[in-house]
Design a protein around this motif. Structure first.
Motif, PDB file in Angstrom:
ATOM      1  N   LYS A  37       0.812  -1.222   0.000  1.00 21.27           N
ATOM      2  CA  LYS A  37       0.000   0.000   0.000  1.00 21.27           C
ATOM      3  C   LYS A  37       0.847   1.275   0.000  1.00 21.27           C
ATOM      4  N   ARG A  38       2.161   1.141   0.218  1.00 19.94           N
ATOM      5  CA  ARG A  38       3.031   2.319   0.115  1.00 19.94           C
ATOM      6  C   ARG A  38       3.218   2.757  -1.340  1.00 19.94           C
ATOM      7  N   ILE A  39       2.887   1.876  -2.278  1.00 19.95           N
ATOM      8  CA  ILE A  39       2.956   2.235  -3.694  1.00 19.95           C
ATOM      9  C   ILE A  39       1.761   3.114  -4.025  1.00 19.95           C
ATOM     10  N   ARG A  40       2.025   4.293  -4.566  1.00 22.43           N
ATOM     11  CA  ARG A  40       0.953   5.194  -4.971  1.00 22.43           C
ATOM     12  C   ARG A  40       0.575   4.883  -6.408  1.00 22.43           C
ATOM     13  N   CYS A  41      -0.677   4.539  -6.650  1.00 23.89           N
ATOM     14  CA  CYS A  41      -1.147   4.204  -7.992  1.00 23.89           C
ATOM     15  C   CYS A  41      -2.216   5.189  -8.442  1.00 23.89           C
ATOM     16  N   PHE A  42      -2.133   5.600  -9.679  1.00 29.40           N
ATOM     17  CA  PHE A  42      -3.096   6.524 -10.278  1.00 29.40           C
ATOM     18  C   PHE A  42      -3.540   5.937 -11.604  1.00 29.40           C
ATOM     19  N   ALA A  43      -4.837   5.798 -11.798  1.00 26.58           N
ATOM     20  CA  ALA A  43      -5.352   5.203 -13.024  1.00 26.58           C
ATOM     21  C   ALA A  43      -6.439   6.097 -13.613  1.00 26.58           C
ATOM     22  N   GLN A  44      -6.449   6.182 -14.930  1.00 26.27           N
ATOM     23  CA  GLN A  44      -7.515   6.893 -15.627  1.00 26.27           C
ATOM     24  C   GLN A  44      -7.812   6.167 -16.927  1.00 26.27           C
ATOM     25  N   MET A  45      -9.069   6.280 -17.371  1.00 27.08           N
ATOM     26  CA  MET A  45      -9.507   5.532 -18.539  1.00 27.08           C
ATOM     27  C   MET A  45     -10.460   6.371 -19.375  1.00 27.08           C
ATOM     28  N   GLU A  46     -10.411   6.164 -20.687  1.00 28.58           N
ATOM     29  CA  GLU A  46     -11.305   6.848 -21.609  1.00 28.58           C
ATOM     30  C   GLU A  46     -11.835   5.831 -22.611  1.00 28.58           C
ATOM     31  N   LYS A  47     -13.148   5.870 -22.827  1.00 26.77           N
ATOM     32  CA  LYS A  47     -13.773   4.984 -23.807  1.00 26.77           C
ATOM     33  C   LYS A  47     -13.770   5.665 -25.159  1.00 26.77           C
ATOM     34  N   LYS A  48     -13.175   5.010 -26.140  1.00 22.08           N
ATOM     35  CA  LYS A  48     -13.166   5.481 -27.516  1.00 22.08           C
ATOM     36  C   LYS A  48     -14.239   4.734 -28.303  1.00 22.08           C
ATOM     37  N   ALA A  49     -14.343   5.037 -29.593  1.00 24.47           N
ATOM     38  CA  ALA A  49     -15.376   4.407 -30.419  1.00 24.47           C
ATOM     39  C   ALA A  49     -15.231   2.894 -30.445  1.00 24.47           C
ATOM     40  N   ASN A  50     -13.998   2.408 -30.616  1.00 19.69           N
ATOM     41  CA  ASN A  50     -13.782   0.961 -30.746  1.00 19.69           C
ATOM     42  C   ASN A  50     -12.735   0.418 -29.786  1.00 19.69           C
ATOM     43  N   SER A  51     -12.417   1.197 -28.763  1.00 17.00           N
ATOM     44  CA  SER A  51     -11.372   0.750 -27.852  1.00 17.00           C
ATOM     45  C   SER A  51     -11.458   1.505 -26.537  1.00 17.00           C
ATOM     46  N   PHE A  52     -10.610   1.073 -25.605  1.00 20.83           N
ATOM     47  CA  PHE A  52     -10.423   1.777 -24.350  1.00 20.83           C
ATOM     48  C   PHE A  52      -8.975   2.244 -24.285  1.00 20.83           C
ATOM     49  N   GLN A  53      -8.786   3.469 -23.864  1.00 20.56           N
ATOM     50  CA  GLN A  53      -7.441   3.984 -23.611  1.00 20.56           C
ATOM     51  C   GLN A  53      -7.308   4.212 -22.114  1.00 20.56           C
ATOM     52  N   TRP A  54      -6.257   3.635 -21.531  1.00 23.48           N
ATOM     53  CA  TRP A  54      -6.073   3.844 -20.101  1.00 23.48           C
ATOM     54  C   TRP A  54      -4.606   4.036 -19.765  1.00 23.48           C
ATOM     55  N   GLN A  55      -4.409   4.726 -18.661  1.00 22.82           N
ATOM     56  CA  GLN A  55      -3.061   5.000 -18.170  1.00 22.82           C
ATOM     57  C   GLN A  55      -2.994   4.585 -16.709  1.00 22.82           C
ATOM     58  N   MET A  56      -1.906   3.954 -16.347  1.00 15.56           N
ATOM     59  CA  MET A  56      -1.678   3.560 -14.962  1.00 15.56           C
ATOM     60  C   MET A  56      -0.275   4.001 -14.563  1.00 15.56           C
ATOM     61  N   GLN A  57      -0.188   4.797 -13.493  1.00 13.63           N
ATOM     62  CA  GLN A  57       1.106   5.241 -12.984  1.00 13.63           C
ATOM     63  C   GLN A  57       1.310   4.690 -11.577  1.00 13.63           C
ATOM     64  N   ALA A  58       2.500   4.165 -11.341  1.00 14.68           N
ATOM     65  CA  ALA A  58       2.852   3.628 -10.028  1.00 14.68           C
ATOM     66  C   ALA A  58       4.115   4.314  -9.532  1.00 14.68           C
ATOM     67  N   ILE A  59       4.062   4.826  -8.307  1.00 17.08           N
ATOM     68  CA  ILE A  59       5.208   5.445  -7.657  1.00 17.08           C
ATOM     69  C   ILE A  59       5.671   4.476  -6.570  1.00 17.08           C
ATOM     70  N   ILE A  60       6.820   3.853  -6.794  1.00 13.56           N
ATOM     71  CA  ILE A  60       7.295   2.781  -5.935  1.00 13.56           C
ATOM     72  C   ILE A  60       8.435   3.282  -5.055  1.00 13.56           C
ATOM     73  N   PRO A  61       8.236   3.391  -3.742  1.00 14.55           N
ATOM     74  CA  PRO A  61       9.332   3.798  -2.854  1.00 14.55           C
ATOM     75  C   PRO A  61      10.297   2.639  -2.612  1.00 14.55           C
ATOM     76  N   LEU A  62      11.534   2.948  -2.325  1.00 12.86           N
ATOM     77  CA  LEU A  62      12.535   1.902  -2.142  1.00 12.86           C
ATOM     78  C   LEU A  62      12.242   1.020  -0.937  1.00 12.86           C
ATOM     79  N   SER A  63      11.456   1.503  -0.003  1.00 17.11           N
ATOM     80  CA  SER A  63      11.131   0.692   1.170  1.00 17.11           C
ATOM     81  C   SER A  63      10.344  -0.561   0.812  1.00 17.11           C
ATOM     82  N   VAL A  64       9.737  -0.591  -0.373  1.00 15.16           N
ATOM     83  CA  VAL A  64       8.978  -1.770  -0.792  1.00 15.16           C
ATOM     84  C   VAL A  64       9.912  -2.959  -1.057  1.00 15.16           C
ATOM     85  N   PHE A  65      11.160  -2.682  -1.407  1.00 14.79           N
ATOM     86  CA  PHE A  65      12.111  -3.757  -1.705  1.00 14.79           C
ATOM     87  C   PHE A  65      12.654  -4.339  -0.398  1.00 14.79           C
TER      88      PHE A  65
END
Length: 214
Positions: free
Chosen positions: A128-156
């Motif tokens: 849960k220390r990883i910050r995730c941001f997601a957004q999505m857009e519906k197009k005519a024949n597809s979905f476009q989405w973006q996912m960003q993850a900010i991973i702190p070194l403490s996760v390792f």
């Protein structure tokens, strides 16, 4: 041998607590996840990613366009690979590698081990220390989405990694969707196995985290 150089960025705010995705103030090259190691799974969505670091955080951004999306898994460390999923596997040494897996709504799964059969899921509070941001857009024949993850070194948690500058690692990046109507398995670096299997550190590519530019 081609090396993926990971740029160092300066980000003034504390990334582990930011409520917004990181907007880069410098151009960063996009990498394609376009290798199709198992041609019998013929569907090929358009997938790109970028990776940068601050010294103390890895910032991953995936951009995907595909015909359909699935986002059933909402609990940390649940079966996100069954959904519309992007993945990042990284090893610092021969002791094992970390697998970071994210579905299109930002649900994360993280494990560590030497191979597919030797995996330990990281504690939920650590993931849960990883910050995730997601957004999505519906197009005519597809979905476009973006996912960003900010991973702190403490996760390792199995490595004493305090700063990424100058560190050389092995890694691979993936896109999958095991339970979509068109299952697919794409990789940044090609994998030479008979059946789909991302847990193949022998086929990881070389990456190097660049030092801060003074």
């Amino acid at each position: 041998m081609r090396v993926l150089h990971v740029p160092h960025i300066v980000f003034k705010d504390e990334l582990s607590s930011t409520k917004q995705p990181v907007v880069l103030n410098q151009p960063v090259s996009l990498q394609q996840i376009a290798e199709q190691p198992w041609p019998s799974f013929a569907y090929k969505p358009d997938v790109k990613f970028s990776i940068v670091h601050t010294g103390e955080h890895i910032v991953l951004t995936f951009n995907v366009e595909e015909a359909e999306v699935r986002h059933v898994n909402t609990a940390v460390n649940s079966s996100v690979w069954e959904d519309s999923c992007v993945e990042f596997f990284i090893s610092f040494d021969d002791r094992g590698y970390y697998n970071f897996e994210f579905n299109c709504i930002g649900t994360a799964l993280v494990g560590f081990g030497k191979d597919r059969n030797d995996r330990k899921l990281l504690p939920v509070n650590l993931v849960k220390r990883i910050r995730c941001f997601a957004q999505m857009e519906k197009k005519a024949n597809s979905f476009q989405w973006q996912m960003q993850a900010i991973i702190p070194l403490s996760v390792f948690m199995y490595h004493a990694v305090f700063n990424l500058e100058g560190k050389k690692c092995k890694a691979n990046f993936y896109k999958c969707g095991d339970k979509l109507s068109q299952p697919h398995f794409l990789a940044w670096k090609n994998i030479e196995t008979a059946e789909p299997d991302f847990h193949q550190p022998a086929f990881f590519g070389d990456i190097e985290f660049e030092a801060k530019v003074s």
